[in-house]
Enzyme design. Sequence first.
Site, short mmCIF file in Angstrom:
data_model
loop_
_atom_site.label_atom_id
_atom_site.label_comp_id
_atom_site.label_asym_id
_atom_site.label_seq_id
_atom_site.Cartn_x
_atom_site.Cartn_y
_atom_site.Cartn_z
N SER A 1 3.86 0.59 2.64
CA SER A 1 3.76 -0.45 3.67
C SER A 1 3.37 -1.77 3.03
O SER A 1 2.55 -1.79 2.11
CB SER A 1 2.67 -0.08 4.69
N ASP B 1 -6.89 -2.27 4.23
CA ASP B 1 -5.55 -1.79 4.57
C ASP B 1 -5.32 -1.79 6.08
O ASP B 1 -4.59 -0.95 6.61
CB ASP B 1 -5.32 -0.38 3.99
N HIS C 1 0.85 -1.19 0.00
CA HIS C 1 0.00 0.00 0.00
C HIS C 1 0.89 1.24 0.00
O HIS C 1 1.86 1.30 0.76
CB HIS C 1 -0.90 -0.01 1.24
#
Length: 195
Positions: A136, A145, A109
């Site tokens: 990340s 996420d 992400h």
Amino acid sequence: MKRIAILISGSGSNMVALARHLLAGDVARPVLALSNVPGAGGLAKAEALGIETAVVDHRDFAKDRAAFETRLIEVIDAAQPDVICLAGFMRILTPTFINHYAGRMLNIHPSLLPNYKGLHTHARAIEAGDAEAGCSVHEVTAELDGGRVLGQARVPILPGDDEARLAARVLPMEHRLYPMVLDRFLAGERGLLNL
């Protein structure tokens, strides 16, 4: 040898970084590059690397997400992967799909999670006046996420940065971070790696 399926929607640059890393080693192999977009640029790149490709076009399922995900699971399971890596796969997955691969699915992400889940991450970091941005790698859970972060890489936000400039500096860090975190994940390591 571990088997890795990589899901993409676009150019597949993170898929290429993962695949080249895996093909150069002796721990795991990319066994499938799957896209929900026919003609996605990453499919040709995967074929050039000798990786089996598949397409499950979400538009063929008339907004029937359950049917789309059932077909995804059929295609992925046929490749018998040990781990699924989301690499720019731009579909929100339901808990049914995620639970099928619980503990075996990673995503990259483009933000320093937990900041800026979802889309437009670079613009949001700039607008917030943040001093740094980055990417990340996290375990995929039913929370968008929201899974455990396993690795992060940081870059400074510079004066005059816009979304495109910042994204261009973060992307090479994504290409470094994801293969490193995947190696650690395959070895059973779940601690946070910082670059």
